[in-house]
Write a protein that holds these residues in place. Structure first.
Motif, mmCIF file in Angstrom:
data_model
loop_
_atom_site.group_PDB
_atom_site.id
_atom_site.type_symbol
_atom_site.label_atom_id
_atom_site.label_comp_id
_atom_site.label_asym_id
_atom_site.label_seq_id
_atom_site.Cartn_x
_atom_site.Cartn_y
_atom_site.Cartn_z
ATOM 1 N N GLU A 1 0.810 -1.219 0.000
ATOM 2 C CA GLU A 1 0.000 0.000 0.000
ATOM 3 C C GLU A 1 0.845 1.272 0.000
ATOM 4 O O GLU A 1 0.349 2.343 -0.317
ATOM 5 N N GLY A 2 2.093 1.165 0.410
ATOM 6 C CA GLY A 2 3.021 2.300 0.372
ATOM 7 C C GLY A 2 2.482 3.543 1.065
ATOM 8 O O GLY A 2 2.005 3.489 2.199
ATOM 9 N N GLN A 3 2.545 4.651 0.331
ATOM 10 C CA GLN A 3 2.193 5.954 0.918
ATOM 11 C C GLN A 3 0.745 6.009 1.402
ATOM 12 O O GLN A 3 0.428 6.723 2.353
ATOM 13 N N THR A 4 -0.116 5.241 0.748
ATOM 14 C CA THR A 4 -1.529 5.262 1.124
ATOM 15 C C THR A 4 -1.710 4.852 2.587
ATOM 16 O O THR A 4 -2.553 5.400 3.298
ATOM 17 N N ALA A 5 -0.920 3.886 2.999
ATOM 18 C CA ALA A 5 -1.081 3.361 4.357
ATOM 19 C C ALA A 5 0.003 3.860 5.309
ATOM 20 O O ALA A 5 0.060 3.440 6.461
ATOM 21 N N LYS A 6 0.829 4.748 4.794
ATOM 22 C CA LYS A 6 2.020 5.160 5.562
ATOM 23 C C LYS A 6 1.680 5.638 6.974
ATOM 24 O O LYS A 6 2.240 5.148 7.966
ATOM 25 N N ASP A 7 0.765 6.585 7.057
ATOM 26 C CA ASP A 7 0.459 7.165 8.372
ATOM 27 C C ASP A 7 -0.074 6.105 9.325
ATOM 28 O O ASP A 7 0.305 6.068 10.505
ATOM 29 N N PHE A 8 -0.949 5.264 8.801
ATOM 30 C CA PHE A 8 -1.525 4.207 9.630
ATOM 31 C C PHE A 8 -0.435 3.253 10.140
ATOM 32 O O PHE A 8 -0.364 2.951 11.343
ATOM 33 N N ILE A 9 0.422 2.830 9.233
ATOM 34 C CA ILE A 9 1.477 1.877 9.616
ATOM 35 C C ILE A 9 2.392 2.494 10.674
ATOM 36 O O ILE A 9 2.657 1.888 11.717
ATOM 37 N N LEU A 10 2.864 3.703 10.378
ATOM 38 C CA LEU A 10 3.829 4.316 11.295
ATOM 39 C C LEU A 10 3.207 4.592 12.664
ATOM 40 O O LEU A 10 3.885 4.498 13.690
ATOM 41 N N GLU A 11 1.920 4.889 12.652
ATOM 42 C CA GLU A 11 1.247 5.115 13.935
ATOM 43 C C GLU A 11 1.162 3.800 14.716
ATOM 44 O O GLU A 11 1.413 3.757 15.926
ATOM 45 N N ARG A 12 0.853 2.707 14.007
ATOM 46 C CA ARG A 12 0.679 1.425 14.694
ATOM 47 C C ARG A 12 1.996 0.832 15.184
ATOM 48 O O ARG A 12 2.019 0.057 16.137
ATOM 49 N N ILE A 13 3.081 1.127 14.483
ATOM 50 C CA ILE A 13 4.363 0.520 14.890
ATOM 51 C C ILE A 13 5.242 1.502 15.659
ATOM 52 O O ILE A 13 6.391 1.192 15.977
ATOM 53 N N ALA A 14 4.689 2.667 15.977
ATOM 54 C CA ALA A 14 5.507 3.703 16.641
ATOM 55 C C ALA A 14 6.117 3.193 17.948
ATOM 56 O O ALA A 14 7.219 3.598 18.328
#
Lengths: 319, 419
Positions: B72-85
């Motif tokens: 998903e790349g950039q589309t999911a970027k914010d979600f991913i980074l928030e979940r793995i922060a």
């Protein structure tokens, strides 16, 4: 009070039991447990039996906890229970592309007959048997893994090749190599496998493959993974020993300490398993290539043996 | 004007966001990820796994984060980074450097330049050597070559693996470190008593200086014996296949082990196009095995020699070889064949060479049809003499001579236009 078995005092810290102050509190019998690193003390005020650490040192990972699985071999969730169901390990179905002829990975979990897609029913961390023993000198509980099963899938997963095994079965050779042309292709394919696919990008075997060679290549990955697992968990056990101070004054019984910390221990264990699982994946391409070349080099004597077997077989052929 | 400015600002922002999206390093879907998410790589499943707090510390979670980043790349970027922060939070109760590494790996893939600092802190503060090496590798990929001394230390200390060799060789790709790395690696190839290390170093050195590597490895081949020598031979087969035939000729009389000796004698079969075999399809090799046949005692070696002599067919020159070079080569083969006594009578060999010389002149004059006539005449003459070799005529051609002359003429004819 009865003490059964031969008593060894392997560390300088461990006093003989009769001199051990904590032992005076115990009511009931003391006997040597089946484990060599703790003494089981039965009958105290706690619900769980208190094990006195025989050797209050950091635990080391038992290499026998590593289990190896080939495709379609059986997994026993309860190895000590012969009546418990077993399950077939089918790792090859997760192979990503046709070029890969073997796979090795740490099995992160198992479905035990339930619907695919749910959480694993069995995982190494959830099935680990964790106990505490008491360091009587320091009056602290020491975390001990009784068992931590690490299953590793390491198998040949053939697609599109004729498997000549280890080149010893002349029935297969007779049926699959029926002309000089076949023999020439076979030797060319053997040469390909012997040098290794990673040193010949763009080339492929034409027709034949050899399970024993593929398995040996995967076995090298298995060895590398195993060493990594042992080192990872030895370090983890050392951290547990040094950093997790569970004072008896705070947790008077082992069940108190365990109920307080068990979940965290399992989370950390799970983390370490993830770390081991992703070991290869975390490598850069050139590091992966180097590992593959090492595995190819390791397997070369096996292909040499296969070559000699088949060449000797071929000298009697009339074609 | 205001709307133009707004458009310009939006365009700048888009460009900036695109620039930020540039991956620092690559990640690819692997079997591990698929195993990790239990085979279900659908975006819905990956989102579900990442949303489940109960899976936060599992292999599934790590693999789902990696896969979602790739798919998903950039589309999911914010979600991913928030979940793995939490992987990057050193105060998290379950903090560990491995998750921290995965956090930086995914951040870098999603274009976050702060991942470089993250990888840097792994090298500086983690006590896990494997992880440090991984972090250094990722830093190398983005041109951060700050740990050459550390890489040298690993190279000097690693007893069990070749990781130091490969790590150092990555630094060697940069001109600043190239000479020093070549010195280190060539030292291993030249001096190590561990043949595995020699080969590992050779493979990495070859990326920096192939000819020098071949020279060093060939020296090790000449100085060793038994399976070690065979191992070096196989490596040279990868690096320098065109000279294997000469190495075989050198080693066969010296190799006392029957099995190993037979492995230096390839099985030649008509139509064999395996590049590593091509060098063996030469008069020099055929002459060697013809003579060696009377010395050899091993059944496998004898079988290979006998079959090769019966079945070999000279290698077809590369399709880019100029026809005039092919004619020159055939002229040379006439002389070679004669020197091996596979062709008799000086007048006959001169006659053959004269025909080829005429063919070459025709070709140079642009008359490929006339050239073809000459080459065909050459081939027919060879063929006729071969068939008449039992006559009392002094002219003769053996089967080996016929194969080299007839087939090489045929390869030229195949390249010339037909009338």
């Amino acid at each position: 009070m009865r003490i059964a078995g031969k008593i060894n005092y392997p560390t300088q810290q461990q006093k003989p039991l009769k001199e051990n102050t904590a032992a005076y509190c115990f009511i009931g019998e003391i006997y040597w447990n089946y484990r060599d690193d703790a003494i089981l003390v039965v009958g105290d005020e706690c619900d769980e039996e208190i094990l006195v650490c025989n050797n209050p040192q950091p635990q080391t990972f038992n290499p026998l906890w590593i289990e190896k699985y080939k495709n379609f071999s059986y997994f026993y969730p309860e190895p000590s229970n012969p009546n418990a169901p077993n399950y077939i390990v089918a790792g090859c179905q997760l192979k990503r592309n046709n070029n890969v002829q073997g796979i090795t990975f740490i099995i992160p979990g198992m479905y035990l007959g339930k619907e695919f897609g749910q959480n694993y029913d069995w995982t190494p961390s959830s099935s680990a048997i964790i106990n505490l023993c008491l360091n009587e000198i320091e009056q602290r509980w020491i975390i001990k893994f009784e068992e931590l099963r690490i299953p590793i899938f390491s198998s040949a997963c053939f697609e599109g090749y004729i498997d000549l095994g280890d080149g010893i079965d002349t029935t297969i050779l007779n049926s699959e190599i029926q002309s000089k042309s076949d023999y020439a292709i076979l030797l060319s394919d053997l040469d390909y496998w012997e040098k290794g696919s990673y040193s010949q990008p763009g080339k492929k075997s034409h027709k034949y493959a050899f399970e024993s060679g593929i398995l040996k290549h995967e076995n090298k990955h298995f060895q590398i993974d195993s060493v990594y697992v042992v080192n990872t968990f030895n370090k983890f056990f050392l951290d547990l020993f040094n950093s997790w101070i569970l004072d008896k004054s705070q947790y008077s019984c082992p069940e108190d300490a365990l109920s307080s910390k068990e979940e965290s221990i399992r989370v950390f264990t799970s983390n370490e398993i993830s770390n081991c699982f992703l070991r290869y994946d975390n490598l850069k391409d050139w590091e992966k290539k180097n590992e593959e070349l090492d595995c190819d080099q390791y397997v070369r004597p096996e292909y040499k043996i296969i070559r000699n077997r088949i060449q000797n077989w071929a000298t009697n052929k009339s074609w | 004007m205001k709307s133009h400015l707004k458009f310009f600002l939006i365009a700048c922002l888009l460009i900036l966001s695109k620039a930020n999206a540039q991956s620092l390093w690559e990640m690819e879907v692997s079997t591990y990820h698929i195993v990790g998410v239990r085979g279900d790589t659908s975006a819905a499943n990956l989102y579900n796994i990442l949303q489940a707090d109960s899976l936060k510390y599992t292999t599934e979670f790590n693999c789902a984060a990696i896969l979602l980043a790739i798919y998903e790349g950039q589309t999911a970027k914010d979600f991913i980074l928030e979940r793995i922060a939490f992987w990057g939070d050193k105060n998290d109760q379950f903090f560990n450097w491995n998750n921290y590494f995965d956090y930086q790996r995914i951040k870098g893939y999603l274009g976050e330049s702060s991942a470089i600092l993250g990888m840097d802190s792994i090298v500086l503060y983690s006590s896990n050597l494997s992880l440090q090496i991984n972090a250094i590798s990722y830093l190398i990929e983005v041109g951060q070559l700050n740990y050459f001394d550390l890489a040298k230390g690993i190279f000097n200390n690693q007893q069990d693996t070749n990781v130091g060799i490969s790590l150092l060789s990555q630094y060697g790709l940069d001109p600043r470190f190239r000479e020093e790395v070549i010195n280190h690696l060539s030292g291993v190839v030249r001096d190590s008593s561990d043949s595995y290390k020699v080969i590992s170093a050779a493979r990495n050195l070859a990326e920096l200086d192939k000819n020098y590597t071949i020279e060093l490895l060939e020296q090790r081949f000449f100085e060793s014996d038994g399976f070690t020598r065979y191992n070096f031979f196989k490596e040279l087969d990868v690096l320098d296949p065109q000279h294997q035939m000469e190495r075989s000729i050198w080693v066969i009389p010296l190799e006392l082990d029957d099995d190993l000796r037979s492995d230096y004698i390839p099985y030649l079969f008509e139509g064999d196009i395996d590049f590593s075999i091509r060098g063996y399809l030469s008069p020099m090799w055929i002459n060697f095995i013809k003579n060696w046949f009377y010395v050899e005692t091993n059944d496998v070696a004898l079988f290979h020699i006998r079959s090769s002599l019966e079945d070999f067919q000279p290698a077809r020159p590369d399709s880019t070889t100029p026809i005039s070079d092919m004619i020159d080569s055939l002229l040379f083969i006439v002389d070679t064949v004669k020197s091996y006594f596979w062709l008799g009578d000086l007048n006959f060999s001169n006659e053959l060479k004269n025909i080829l010389t005429t063919a070459k002149t025709n070709l140079q004059n642009g008359d490929s049809l006339a050239c073809r006539v000459q080459v065909k005449a050459f081939q027919e003459l060879v063929d006729n003499v071969y068939r008449d070799s039992l006559n009392s005529d002094a002219r003769f051609v053996t089967i080996e001579g016929w194969k080299f002359l007839y087939w090489n003429a045929q390869y030229i004819l195949d390249r010339l236009p037909k009338p």
